[in-house]
Scaffold this motif. Structure first.
Motif, PDB file in Angstrom:
ATOM      1  N   ARG A 331       0.855  -1.185   0.000  1.00 14.46           N
ATOM      2  CA  ARG A 331       0.000   0.000   0.000  1.00 14.46           C
ATOM      3  C   ARG A 331       0.888   1.231   0.000  1.00 14.46           C
ATOM      4  NH1 ARG A 331      -3.904   0.761   4.999  1.00 14.46           N
ATOM      5  NH2 ARG A 331      -1.981   1.251   6.093  1.00 14.46           N
ATOM      6  N   ASP A 334       0.447   5.769   3.746  1.00 14.51           N
ATOM      7  CA  ASP A 334      -0.804   6.159   4.411  1.00 14.51           C
ATOM      8  C   ASP A 334      -0.452   6.886   5.711  1.00 14.51           C
ATOM      9  OD1 ASP A 334      -3.321   6.428   5.505  1.00 14.51           O
ATOM     10  OD2 ASP A 334      -3.712   4.288   5.735  1.00 14.51           O
ATOM     11  N   ARG A 357      -4.663  13.180   4.651  1.00 18.15           N
ATOM     12  CA  ARG A 357      -3.862  11.993   4.937  1.00 18.15           C
ATOM     13  C   ARG A 357      -3.763  11.106   3.693  1.00 18.15           C
ATOM     14  NH1 ARG A 357      -7.507   7.671   8.338  1.00 18.15           N
ATOM     15  NH2 ARG A 357      -5.805   6.380   7.601  1.00 18.15           N
ATOM     16  N   MET A 428      -7.698   0.572  -1.926  1.00 17.01           N
ATOM     17  CA  MET A 428      -8.379   0.225  -0.683  1.00 17.01           C
ATOM     18  C   MET A 428      -9.802   0.752  -0.798  1.00 17.01           C
ATOM     19  SD  MET A 428      -6.068  -0.718   1.954  1.00 17.01           S
ATOM     20  CE  MET A 428      -7.099  -0.376   3.339  1.00 17.01           C
ATOM     21  N   GLU A 430     -12.151   1.805   1.804  1.00 21.41           N
ATOM     22  CA  GLU A 430     -12.229   2.037   3.258  1.00 21.41           C
ATOM     23  C   GLU A 430     -12.997   3.311   3.569  1.00 21.41           C
ATOM     24  OE1 GLU A 430      -8.227   2.382   4.890  1.00 21.41           O
ATOM     25  OE2 GLU A 430      -7.503   3.339   3.069  1.00 21.41           O
ATOM     26  N   GLY A 451     -10.743  -2.130   3.586  1.00 16.94           N
ATOM     27  CA  GLY A 451     -10.132  -1.801   4.882  1.00 16.94           C
ATOM     28  C   GLY A 451     -11.268  -1.605   5.880  1.00 16.94           C
ATOM     29  N   THR A 452     -11.611  -2.698   6.538  1.00 15.99           N
ATOM     30  CA  THR A 452     -12.791  -2.623   7.418  1.00 15.99           C
ATOM     31  C   THR A 452     -12.548  -1.755   8.658  1.00 15.99           C
ATOM     32  OG1 THR A 452     -12.086  -4.783   8.210  1.00 15.99           O
ATOM     33  CG2 THR A 452     -13.981  -4.735   6.717  1.00 15.99           C
ATOM     34  N   ASN A 453     -11.283  -1.485   8.983  1.00 15.13           N
ATOM     35  CA  ASN A 453     -11.032  -0.621  10.155  1.00 15.13           C
ATOM     36  C   ASN A 453     -11.563   0.779   9.880  1.00 15.13           C
ATOM     37  OD1 ASN A 453      -9.572  -2.844  11.006  1.00 15.13           O
ATOM     38  ND2 ASN A 453      -7.619  -1.997  10.369  1.00 15.13           N
ATOM     39  N   ASP A 454     -11.112   1.336   8.766  1.00 11.99           N
ATOM     40  CA  ASP A 454     -11.583   2.679   8.441  1.00 11.99           C
ATOM     41  C   ASP A 454     -13.009   2.663   7.905  1.00 11.99           C
ATOM     42  OD1 ASP A 454      -9.630   4.581   9.216  1.00 11.99           O
ATOM     43  OD2 ASP A 454      -8.293   3.768   7.690  1.00 11.99           O
ATOM     44  N   ARG A 464     -12.115   5.136  15.532  1.00  8.52           N
ATOM     45  CA  ARG A 464     -11.554   3.811  15.848  1.00  8.52           C
ATOM     46  C   ARG A 464     -10.557   3.863  16.994  1.00  8.52           C
ATOM     47  NH1 ARG A 464      -7.835   2.665  10.452  1.00  8.52           N
ATOM     48  NH2 ARG A 464      -6.557   1.334  11.748  1.00  8.52           N
ATOM     49  N   GLY A 502      -8.674  -5.349   6.583  1.00  7.70           N
ATOM     50  CA  GLY A 502      -8.891  -4.781   7.921  1.00  7.70           C
ATOM     51  C   GLY A 502      -8.849  -5.907   8.949  1.00  7.70           C
TER      52      GLY A 502
HETATM   53  C1  PEP Z   1      -8.160  -0.414   7.356  1.00 10.04           C
HETATM   54  O1  PEP Z   1      -8.496   0.761   7.458  1.00 10.04           O
HETATM   55  O2  PEP Z   1      -8.925  -1.387   7.535  1.00 10.04           O
HETATM   56  C2  PEP Z   1      -6.759  -0.742   7.012  1.00 10.04           C
HETATM   57  C3  PEP Z   1      -6.389  -1.977   6.736  1.00 10.04           C
HETATM   58  O3  PEP Z   1      -5.855   0.280   7.042  1.00 10.04           O
HETATM   59  P1  PEP Z   1      -5.214   0.869   8.409  1.00 10.04           P
HETATM   60  O4  PEP Z   1      -5.714   0.009   9.539  1.00 10.04           O
HETATM   61  O5  PEP Z   1      -3.759   0.817   8.216  1.00 10.04           O
HETATM   62  O6  PEP Z   1      -5.789   2.232   8.418  1.00 10.04           O
END
Ligand code: PEP
Ligand code: MG
Length: 544
Positions: A331, A334, A357, A428, A430, A451-454, A464, A502
């Motif tokens: 990637r 970031d 960002r 991504m 996200e 990217g399930t986190n974002d 988060r 994620g």
């Molecule tokens: C996400 O957002 O799911 C991801 C994989 O990226 P990061 O956690 O590095 O923001």
């Protein structure tokens, strides 16, 4: 029996006697110098030269015991010894009439306190590096005994803090685990522990008062527990746990070379997420089918300035070579929000997670992106590379990033550099906008990685990083799941693959849903790969 809790930094269970690692602190030195400033300056210069040659030796030892990536920290230490602010601060102390020792000590305190006060965890972790190099200088200046600590038997090492150089000086075969009062997950000793594959717990409050020489201890690196002087029952329990952990790992090892295919023949690739080049080793050892996400920003976070093309090229080539032809998704940078290197002077933002960002920053600072893309394209000749752009929310962003990539490729080819023809380019997903418009994005990329986190953070307007809204941060929320299903459908309608990188990719409860909507790849931390693969082989998608 005493149970202390810290930060789990490297998984596994260790049981053994405690080796109390006490630094040979150098405190006994004069403040005011009896020498001339010129003489004191020369003493520092000689000490720095000696420190550098010690660091070269440590570098070589670490390459032998771990790998080149793990050894890089000692190169960084060498660079830190040349850091202008650091050097000038010591020189200023000497010019004020102090001894070299006093000037180094004052500089160390000041710089490490400044780093410790920073919000960013990676920068706080750098405080230990300043102390490490300063301690080395002090030891040399005062002629103190710097002989390595010797472990007589296999032991758990306990310390207030362990510098990377301390960890590497210990005999690897006798190092069962380590526990420290200070340190964070991102500290280099924690990273080294993961690279060496030994359990570690860091950040254990009050540890210094509980360190008893040769006392039996249990370290649970997965839960972050340290049990001192365990009673027989607990010891028994943990011996069983250790055995079943080992057995479980053995059972899981059987899945190392098995394909990740469900009972009804659906194939879901299981890949690994990595941060550092050294993690590639763990990915391979755990049977990953590739790297689904290399968070390249860690190359930038660990440096004192933007890493140049050559440094990046070597890092990417190392990972690609280690993966021997398996796909490596890197990637692009970031940074921003919670990941800002100190050398980057970004203006204050009220809402950094919604601010400038990742790709937004890179499209404003095109040279930074160009350097990275050139390094990646050059490395592409050494394996199967895929480049992925983060935080894409608009088609124009993706198109501009691809344009820059094409320009870099043309430039390199004109220079006669070989660039792979099979390079994949993906993005991504996200940001909810990207998922909602995934049918428009899909024809323009080779793959999506969700990217399930974002995606969860932005879909549910739930920070988060904020523990107060943590219960609302739910990967399995219907809104998030619908966006995932929508993205997977757009991908397949357009003949491209769709993965998840994620944290939720390793959530076994969500696996049936992911399989049902046709997710093609799951990318998880290396030591979760086999667990996910086993769960896939037990699944029957047609029955869901
Ligand atoms: C996400 O957002 O799911 C991801 C994989 O990226 P990061 O956690 O590095 O923001
Ligand atoms: Mg993200």
């Amino acid at each position: 029996m005493l149970i202390l809790k810290g930060i789990p930094a490297s998984g596994g269970i260790a049981i053994g006697p405690l080796y109390v690692y006490q630094k040979k602190t150098v405190t006994d030195f004069a403040q005011k110098s009896a020498l001339t400033p010129e003489q004191e300056h020369r003493r520092v210069e000689d000490a720095v030269a000696q420190a550098k040659s010690q660091l070269d030796e440590l570098y070589e030892k670490t390459v032998r015991d771990a790998d080149e990536a793990a050894a890089q920290i000692f190169d960084i230490h060498k660079m830190m010894l040349d850091d202008l602010d650091y050097v000038e601060s010591i020189a200023a102390g000497i010019d004020d009439g102090f001894t070299a020792e006093h000037a180094v000590n004052e500089t160390a305190q000041e710089f490490s306190a400044m780093l410790l006060s920073m919000d960013d965890e990676t920068m706080r972790a750098r405080s230990a590096d300043v102390q490490d190099i300063s301690h080395r200088l002090l030891t040399i200046l005062s002629g103190a005994d710097s002989a390595a600590h010797q472990l007589q038997t296999a032991s758990v090492v306990g310390a207030v803090d362990l510098f990377p150089s301390d960890t590497m000086q210990l005999e690897k075969a006798k190092l069962l685990a380590f526990v420290t009062e200070q340190g964070s997950k991102a500290s280099h000793s924690a990273i080294l522990a993961r690279t060496l594959g030994i359990p570690a717990v860091v950040g254990i409050r009050g540890l210094r008062n509980a360190l008893i020489k040769n006392e039996t201890v249990i370290v649970d690196g997965s839960t972050g527990q340290l049990i001192i002087a365990p009673n027989d029952e607990t010891l028994c329990q943990y011996r069983e746990k250790q055995e079943s952990y080992a057995k479980e790992r053995e059972l899981l090892n059987a899945y190392k070379d098995r394909p990740s295919i469900t009972r009804d023949g659906v194939s879901i690739e299981v890949c690994a997420n990595i941060a550092y080049t050294a993690d590639a080793e763990a990915a391979v050892e755990n049977g990953a089918e590739g790297i689904g996400l290399m968070r390249s920003e860690f190359l930038y976070m660990d440096a004192t300035d933007f890493p140049d093309e050559e440094t990046q090229f070597h890092a990417y080539r190392t990972v690609l070579t280690k993966l021997e032809g398996k796909r490596v998704v890197v990637r692009t940078l970031d940074i921003g929000a919670d990941k800002v290197p100190t050398y980057l002077d970004l203006p204050h933002e009220e809402n950094p997670a919604l601010g400038c960002r990742a790709i937004r920053l890179c499209l404003q600072e095109e040279d930074v992106l160009r350097t990275q893309l050139r390094a990646l394209l050059r490395a592409s000749a050494y394996g199967k590379l895929a480049i992925m752009f983060p935080m894409i929310s608009k088609l124009q962003e993706l198109r501009r990033a691809k344009e820059i990539l094409a320009e870099c490729r043309a430039q390199l080819e004109a220079e006669g550099v070989t660039v792979s023809e099979d390079l994949e380019v993906g993005m991504m997903v996200e940001i909810p906008a990207a998922a909602l418009l995934s049918d428009l994005f899909a024809p323009e990329v080779d793959f999506f990685s969700i990217g399930t986190n974002d995606l969860t953070q932005y879909t549910l307007a739930t920070d988060r990083l904020n523990e107060r809204v943590e219960p609302l941060f739910d990967y399995s929320d219907e809104a998030v799941l619908r966006l995932i299903a929508m993205t997977a459908k757009s991908a397949h309608d357009n003949g491209i693959w769709c993965g998840i990188c994620g944290e939720s990719a390793g959530d076994l409860e969500l696996l049936p849903f992911y399989a049902k909507v046709g997710i093609d790849e799951l990318s998880v931390v290396p030591n979760k790969v086999l667990e996910v693969r086993r769960a896939i082989t037990e699944l029957d998608v047609s029955a869901l």
